[in-house]
Motif scaffolding. Sequence first.
Motif, PDB file in Angstrom:
ATOM      1  N   ASP A   1      -0.329  -5.174   1.124  1.00  0.00           N
ATOM      2  CA  ASP A   1       0.290  -4.109   0.336  1.00  0.00           C
ATOM      3  C   ASP A   1       1.340  -3.405   1.188  1.00  0.00           C
ATOM      4  OD1 ASP A   1      -1.430  -4.594  -1.807  1.00  0.00           O
ATOM      5  OD2 ASP A   1      -2.975  -3.368  -0.879  1.00  0.00           O
ATOM      6  N   VAL A   2       2.485  -4.016   1.321  1.00  0.00           N
ATOM      7  CA  VAL A   2       3.504  -3.522   2.240  1.00  0.00           C
ATOM      8  C   VAL A   2       3.942  -2.103   1.904  1.00  0.00           C
ATOM      9  CG1 VAL A   2       5.809  -3.922   3.141  1.00  0.00           C
ATOM     10  CG2 VAL A   2       4.290  -5.840   2.737  1.00  0.00           C
ATOM     11  N   CYS A   3       4.233  -1.844   0.638  1.00  0.00           N
ATOM     12  CA  CYS A   3       4.773  -0.537   0.275  1.00  0.00           C
ATOM     13  C   CYS A   3       3.794   0.347  -0.474  1.00  0.00           C
ATOM     14  CB  CYS A   3       6.031  -0.702  -0.578  1.00  0.00           C
ATOM     15  SG  CYS A   3       7.385  -1.422   0.335  1.00  0.00           S
TER      16      CYS A   3
ATOM     17  N   ASP B   1       3.178   2.852   3.118  1.00  0.00           N
ATOM     18  CA  ASP B   1       3.923   4.106   3.118  1.00  0.00           C
ATOM     19  C   ASP B   1       3.492   5.002   1.966  1.00  0.00           C
ATOM     20  OD1 ASP B   1       5.369   3.282   5.309  1.00  0.00           O
ATOM     21  OD2 ASP B   1       6.991   2.449   4.109  1.00  0.00           O
ATOM     22  N   VAL B   2       3.113   4.383   0.854  1.00  0.00           N
ATOM     23  CA  VAL B   2       2.693   5.132  -0.329  1.00  0.00           C
ATOM     24  C   VAL B   2       1.331   4.617  -0.774  1.00  0.00           C
ATOM     25  CG1 VAL B   2       3.196   5.693  -2.736  1.00  0.00           C
ATOM     26  CG2 VAL B   2       5.080   5.474  -1.096  1.00  0.00           C
ATOM     27  N   VAL B   3       0.395   5.532  -0.954  1.00  0.00           N
ATOM     28  CA  VAL B   3      -0.919   5.186  -1.465  1.00  0.00           C
ATOM     29  C   VAL B   3      -1.060   5.883  -2.812  1.00  0.00           C
ATOM     30  CG1 VAL B   3      -3.416   5.407  -1.155  1.00  0.00           C
ATOM     31  CG2 VAL B   3      -1.945   4.943   0.815  1.00  0.00           C
TER      32      VAL B   3
ATOM     33  N   GLY C   1       4.310  10.118   8.010  1.00  0.00           N
ATOM     34  CA  GLY C   1       5.065  10.496   6.823  1.00  0.00           C
ATOM     35  C   GLY C   1       4.658   9.747   5.571  1.00  0.00           C
ATOM     36  N   GLY C   2       3.548   9.031   5.613  1.00  0.00           N
ATOM     37  CA  GLY C   2       3.079   8.333   4.421  1.00  0.00           C
ATOM     38  C   GLY C   2       2.825   9.315   3.288  1.00  0.00           C
TER      39      GLY C   2
END
Length: 168
Positions: free
Chosen positions: A7-9, A35-37, A63-64
């Motif tokens: 899940d790269v992004c 980066d985003v969950v 910064g996620g």
Amino acid sequence: TRDWSSDVCSSDLHWSDVREDLGPAAAGDDDSAPDVVMLDDAHRATPRELAEVVERLRRRGDGGSLVLAGAGRLLTLVAGDARLEQPVRLRVTLPTFTLAESRRLIPTVLAVAPARGEGEAVIRTIHEIAAGVPAVALRLAEMAAMLVAADPRRPLTPADVETIHRRL
């Protein structure tokens, strides 16, 4: 724990999975964390549990971002807890679908043609029962698709949709 490398992004998690899936990655122990969950069904959490998730992601320090998705209760949870209110800077309420949007959505899971007789009536019935909420409309359409699959010769009617809804 979850394999974050695939899940790269982003990662789409449901609240029921959060304890296992946000293990070491959320604590900053895994460089492959996204980066985003996106955490779905977050309204089912307690304020303390949500604060824990926010804190674990904050500790990553990279910064996620965390997207909390859920029902109306979620806004109340966030507003009622200072540990959540400050880190959650943006709150958005998504409008329900219009009938036109439901006409585009429902045929993706249920083989009904909006322009053909009962198809339009079936779509309208699903849309009305779901009150335009896409997740509810999809769940009802999926149940209707199972009924159609059980007897493909029998056309699906609005009455069938009403019966499915009553039994759910």
